[in-house]
Design an enzyme around this catalytic site. Structure first.
Site, PDB file in Angstrom:
ATOM      1  N   ARG A  66      -3.751  -2.976  13.401  1.00 14.54           N
ATOM      2  CA  ARG A  66      -5.128  -2.785  13.480  1.00 14.54           C
ATOM      3  C   ARG A  66      -5.626  -4.464  13.708  1.00 14.54           C
ATOM      4  O   ARG A  66      -5.547  -5.243  12.946  1.00 14.54           O
ATOM      5  CB  ARG A  66      -5.997  -2.618  11.757  1.00 14.54           C
ATOM      6  CG  ARG A  66      -5.456  -1.083  11.571  1.00 14.54           C
ATOM      7  CD  ARG A  66      -6.479  -0.702  10.671  1.00 14.54           C
ATOM      8  NE  ARG A  66      -5.963   0.712  10.108  1.00 14.54           N
ATOM      9  CZ  ARG A  66      -5.569   1.051   9.099  1.00 14.54           C
ATOM     10  NH1 ARG A  66      -5.268  -0.141   8.034  1.00 14.54           N
ATOM     11  NH2 ARG A  66      -4.952   2.029   8.849  1.00 14.54           N
TER      12      ARG A  66
ATOM     13  N   GLU B 218      -9.323  -4.791   4.299  1.00 11.88           N
ATOM     14  CA  GLU B 218      -9.096  -3.577   3.606  1.00 11.88           C
ATOM     15  C   GLU B 218      -7.925  -4.063   2.792  1.00 11.88           C
ATOM     16  O   GLU B 218      -8.063  -3.843   1.576  1.00 11.88           O
ATOM     17  CB  GLU B 218      -8.886  -2.351   4.459  1.00 11.88           C
ATOM     18  CG  GLU B 218      -9.089  -1.255   3.449  1.00 11.88           C
ATOM     19  CD  GLU B 218      -9.198   0.002   4.578  1.00 11.88           C
ATOM     20  OE1 GLU B 218      -9.371  -0.238   5.671  1.00 11.88           O
ATOM     21  OE2 GLU B 218      -9.054   1.193   3.846  1.00 11.88           O
TER      22      GLU B 218
ATOM     23  N   ASP C  68      -5.709  -7.596   6.639  1.00 11.15           N
ATOM     24  CA  ASP C  68      -7.069  -7.529   7.163  1.00 11.15           C
ATOM     25  C   ASP C  68      -8.217  -7.249   5.845  1.00 11.15           C
ATOM     26  O   ASP C  68      -7.729  -7.247   4.672  1.00 11.15           O
ATOM     27  CB  ASP C  68      -7.435  -6.118   8.099  1.00 11.15           C
ATOM     28  CG  ASP C  68      -6.874  -5.015   7.630  1.00 11.15           C
ATOM     29  OD1 ASP C  68      -6.576  -4.867   6.229  1.00 11.15           O
ATOM     30  OD2 ASP C  68      -6.652  -4.097   8.326  1.00 11.15           O
TER      31      ASP C  68
ATOM     32  N   GLU D  75       0.775  -1.282  -0.046  1.00 13.32           N
ATOM     33  CA  GLU D  75      -0.007   0.001   0.195  1.00 13.32           C
ATOM     34  C   GLU D  75       0.852   1.361   0.018  1.00 13.32           C
ATOM     35  O   GLU D  75       0.549   2.311  -0.661  1.00 13.32           O
ATOM     36  CB  GLU D  75      -0.800   0.050   1.087  1.00 13.32           C
ATOM     37  CG  GLU D  75      -1.972  -1.063   1.345  1.00 13.32           C
ATOM     38  CD  GLU D  75      -1.573  -2.121   2.245  1.00 13.32           C
ATOM     39  OE1 GLU D  75      -0.468  -2.458   2.126  1.00 13.32           O
ATOM     40  OE2 GLU D  75      -2.414  -2.883   2.706  1.00 13.32           O
TER      41      GLU D  75
ATOM     42  N   TYR E 150       1.256  -5.770  13.147  1.00 15.11           N
ATOM     43  CA  TYR E 150       0.045  -5.101  12.601  1.00 15.11           C
ATOM     44  C   TYR E 150      -0.540  -4.199  13.540  1.00 15.11           C
ATOM     45  O   TYR E 150      -1.129  -4.973  14.640  1.00 15.11           O
ATOM     46  CB  TYR E 150      -0.597  -5.906  11.653  1.00 15.11           C
ATOM     47  CG  TYR E 150      -1.639  -5.175  10.788  1.00 15.11           C
ATOM     48  CD1 TYR E 150      -1.101  -3.989   9.913  1.00 15.11           C
ATOM     49  CD2 TYR E 150      -2.916  -5.388  10.402  1.00 15.11           C
ATOM     50  CE1 TYR E 150      -1.986  -3.123   9.289  1.00 15.11           C
ATOM     51  CE2 TYR E 150      -3.907  -4.668   9.875  1.00 15.11           C
ATOM     52  CZ  TYR E 150      -3.316  -3.694   9.028  1.00 15.11           C
ATOM     53  OH  TYR E 150      -4.275  -3.022   8.184  1.00 15.11           O
TER      54      TYR E 150
ATOM     55  N   HIS F   1      -4.489 -13.603  13.518  1.00 14.58           N
ATOM     56  CA  HIS F   1      -3.952 -12.327  13.673  1.00 14.58           C
ATOM     57  C   HIS F   1      -3.300 -12.234  15.227  1.00 14.58           C
ATOM     58  O   HIS F   1      -3.410 -13.219  15.825  1.00 14.58           O
ATOM     59  CB  HIS F   1      -5.358 -11.540  14.276  1.00 14.58           C
ATOM     60  CG  HIS F   1      -5.732 -11.002  12.773  1.00 14.58           C
ATOM     61  ND1 HIS F   1      -6.638  -9.846  12.566  1.00 14.58           N
ATOM     62  CD2 HIS F   1      -5.318 -11.061  11.439  1.00 14.58           C
ATOM     63  CE1 HIS F   1      -6.828  -9.699  11.309  1.00 14.58           C
ATOM     64  NE2 HIS F   1      -6.010 -10.232  10.435  1.00 14.58           N
TER      65      HIS F   1
ATOM     66  N   ASP G 269      -1.850  -5.301   3.484  1.00 17.25           N
ATOM     67  CA  ASP G 269      -1.958  -5.424   4.983  1.00 17.25           C
ATOM     68  C   ASP G 269      -2.900  -6.768   5.312  1.00 17.25           C
ATOM     69  O   ASP G 269      -4.142  -6.822   4.365  1.00 17.25           O
ATOM     70  CB  ASP G 269      -2.609  -4.340   5.587  1.00 17.25           C
ATOM     71  CG  ASP G 269      -1.647  -3.186   5.827  1.00 17.25           C
ATOM     72  OD1 ASP G 269      -0.363  -3.582   5.490  1.00 17.25           O
ATOM     73  OD2 ASP G 269      -1.878  -2.097   5.943  1.00 17.25           O
TER      74      ASP G 269
END
Ligand SMILES: [Zn+2]
Ligand SMILES: [Zn+2]
Length: 663
Positions: free
Chosen positions: A308, A86, A84, A9, A306, A352, A82
């Site tokens: 989030r 998104e 997740d 990203e 990470y 996660h 990433d």
């Protein structure tokens, strides 16, 4: 050697990964989403299964064409966004736009930008998780529908340009409801009585006595309620001359367990309490630490996992490293026999991880020269919390004493730290320490009364939300997810529905109006339970148990009925005032804009005269006939002059003395 393309990203992440992978890999940052819903229309086809039309934003055309041309040359394309929903959606949309040979595309997932984690991921690439992409699409479409269909109602009833969001509106409702509770609150007076007592040691040579404070708790075995000064004074009189005798002593050992390592919500809370960072600031800095910091000759290294996440899981290797570190640095007595294990709120089965340092060997002191002040502070917080989470509990000796004086019962307690445990590294300072230190006491011991102190108190209203307590509440209620807490607060303040004053979130008058309108017409949609359910359904899509179109459709039906009703019944409210239009002498009415309210001629649009609503306080500038008016900027509230730009007077607070003398 053939070249592989890697898509991430951000430039910082690209740099860190590029260094780890070395030659043979071309790493390109996509700069976030390459496609998104259009800006100028809804972009959701309600009639056809809510099909979203994702388009390439003008600003992303160049990036996309670069990715395309690199993709032509590459034999493999790694999607390394990433870990997740998104990230998955960004990767998915890029692949859709390139639309090339499927076998070339590989998804790599890692939770930290360290050589070990990245190399592991690249040696075990997988497929894109379409269920995650579906969940993300469902969220985007829901939010789009609500935003696009609700906002026009606000324009009709209040003012053009306003907007409403699905989750933000629930957060706004919480803030507004709390403010109303505070407004309604009537403080109740009550009194407390404290006795300052002294141990009397009669044996010679032991004149040293301990002094401590005990609080009156019961009369005749009933909990006391002292309503006013008279009652308090009576009790004080009654207690005079009474003998104060120790009637009971209890010694217990209290353990205080370490807290789990950070997840997004707890990091934002501690960031606020300990560093006074806003949620968005905490997340921005955490992202810098995650994406990689230049550590001199070592180059760019990802310092934390990470940021989030709602999982408190920790990789076995990281636990082992922490345990070795604790044994070395603090000694075996600080190390539990087995690793501490924590449970996530929702049993997350995905891989996660909690937010932790990438390596505990990178102690803050060793790398501080490479970090900004803010990065260092946040890194220390994450570092200490993680180490602490694998240490033994702190142990306190707690003594509670009951003291009788006739029919009155006093209580005192004190605690002494026996073993520091995890508090050797983690600061619990947000909790008040008990200052009272009790001397050694015996049952039936008679104490000397030094002083009785009655004190007046009032019950307090519930506190306003801070960013920390709002995030805590959103998480507890199941509203929002790690990626949404900070944007929710940012959006509410950006729209001026909520303002931050001394760390507290205050709804503005506009915020009240918007919330009241939404609650009046959409109380079933703009509420905690419904929104929490929605989040769960999005989770179910990710699990593969639900289709996103069904979830959106189930929502849309009842929502549409409410929407139609609101569209039929909502009318602009008109509040007339005593003011007369300076241009045509008709009455003035109150109107709203995105910037707040103002006075407009009731004959608008025939007469276009309008004026600001001022504080009624004259501008203190010499020779200026203007009045002061409330304004706000990104930096907060201030007062300016209606004579602006001719008069540039501004002040943080209203000049009250001048205001008084003018009256
Ligand atoms: Zn007029
Ligand atoms: Zn002025």
């Amino acid at each position: 050697m053939s070249k592989s393309l890697v898509i991430v990203e951000s430039p910082a992440k690209a740099k860190t990964i590029s260094k780890i992978l070395g030659n043979g890999f071309e790493v390109i940052p996509s700069m976030g989403h390459v496609v998104d819903l259009p800006r100028t229309r809804m972009g959701v086809d309600i009639e056809h299964n809510f099909a979203p039309s994702f388009i390439v934003a003008a600003s992303k055309k160049k990036i996309l064409s670069r990715i395309k041309s690199e993709a032509r040359e590459a034999d493999k394309i790694y999607l390394a966004t990433d870990p997740d929903r998104e990230g998955e959606a960004i990767a998915w949309n890029i692949r859709e736009k390139l639309n090339r040979d499927d076998k070339k595309y590989l998804r790599v997932v890692f939770h930290e930008l360290t050589p070990q984690a990245v190399k592991d991921a690249f040696s075990h690439p997988g497929e894109l998780d379409t269920k995650k992409v579906q969940a993300q699409t469902g969220r985007r479409v829901l939010d789009r529908l609500v935003g696009y269909l609700l906002s026009p109602l606000l324009w009709r009833k209040i003012a053009g340009g306003l907007s409403a969001g699905r989750v933000q509106s629930v957060a706004l409702r919480l803030i507004v409801e709390r403010e109303r509770e505070i407004q309604k609150f009537v403080p109740q007076e009550y009194w407390e009585i404290e006795a300052e007592l002294k141990k009397v040691t009669r044996s010679p040579g032991h004149q040293v006595t301990g002094q401590f404070v005990a609080k009156l708790e019961k009369i005749d075995d009933k909990k006391i309620e002292i309503k006013n000064q008279d009652e308090a004074q009576q009790i004080v009189e009654d207690l005079k001359g009474k003998e104060f005798v120790v009637s009971d002593i209890k010694e217990t050992e209290k353990r205080r367990n370490p807290l789990p390592p950070f997840i997004t919500s707890t990091l934002q809370q501690d960031g606020f309490y300990k560093l006074r960072f806003r949620s968005a600031r905490t997340m921005l800095i955490a992202q810098q630490l995650y994406e990689g910091i230049e550590l001199g000759a070592e180059g760019a290294v990802g310092l934390i996992t990470y940021m989030r996440t709602d999982s408190v899981n920790v990789a076995q290797s990281a636990i082992a490293e922490a345990r070795r570190f604790i044994a070395d640095k603090f000694g075996k007595s600080y190390l539990p026999d087995a690793p501490n294990f924590y449970k996530s709120r929702k049993q997350a089965q995905e891989a996660h991880e909690a937010i932790r340092p990438a390596s505990v060997l990178r102690a803050p002191d060793l790398i501080k020269e490479y970090l900004t002040n803010e990065q260092l502070k946040l890194y220390i917080l994450i570092y200490q919390r993680f180490i602490a989470s694998q240490m033994r509990p702190a142990v306190y000796a707690v003594t509670s004493v009951e003291i009788k004086a006739g029919k009155y019962l006093f209580r005192a307690s004190g605690s002494k730290l026996l073993f520091k445990g995890f508090t050797a590294i983690y600061d619990l300072s947000e909790e008040k320490e008990e200052k009272n230190i009790l001397p050694p006491l015996l049952k039936d011991e008679i104490l000397e009364l030094i002083k009785l102190t009655p004190s007046q108190h009032f019950t307090k209203p519930p506190p306003r939300f801070s960013e920390a307590t709002l995030v805590k509440t959103l998480e507890e209620e199941g509203i929002g997810r790690p990626s949404t807490y900070a944007p929710i607060i940012q959006t509410l303040t950006f729209r001026d529905y909520v303002r931050r004053l001394k760390g507290q979130l205050h709804p503005t008058e506009l915020g009240f109006k918007v919330s009241d309108l939404l609650v009046e017409y959409f109380t079933e949609v703009i509420n905690v339970k419904f929104t929490a359910n929605m989040e769960e359904e999005l989770d179910e899509i990710e699990e593969g148990n639900l289709e996103w179109v069904k979830v959106v459709n189930d929502f849309y039906g009842p929502f549409k009925i409410r929407l139609d009703y609101a569209n039929e019944t909502i009318q602009k409210e008109v509040v007339t005032t005593d003011e007369i239009c300076a241009a045509c002498a008709k009455p003035m009415v109150v109107k709203w804009s995105r910037k707040g309210k103002f006075l407009s001629c009731s004959d608008f649009p025939a007469c276009r005269y309008a004026k600001s609503i001022t504080t009624g306080i004259k501008c203190p500038q010499d020779g200026c006939s203007g009045e002061l008016i409330e304004r706000h900027s990104r930096r907060g509230l201030f007062y300016g002059c209606t004579g602006y730009p001719k008069c540039t007077y501004i002040a943080k607070t209203l000049p009250e003395k001048i205001a008084d003398s003018e009256k």
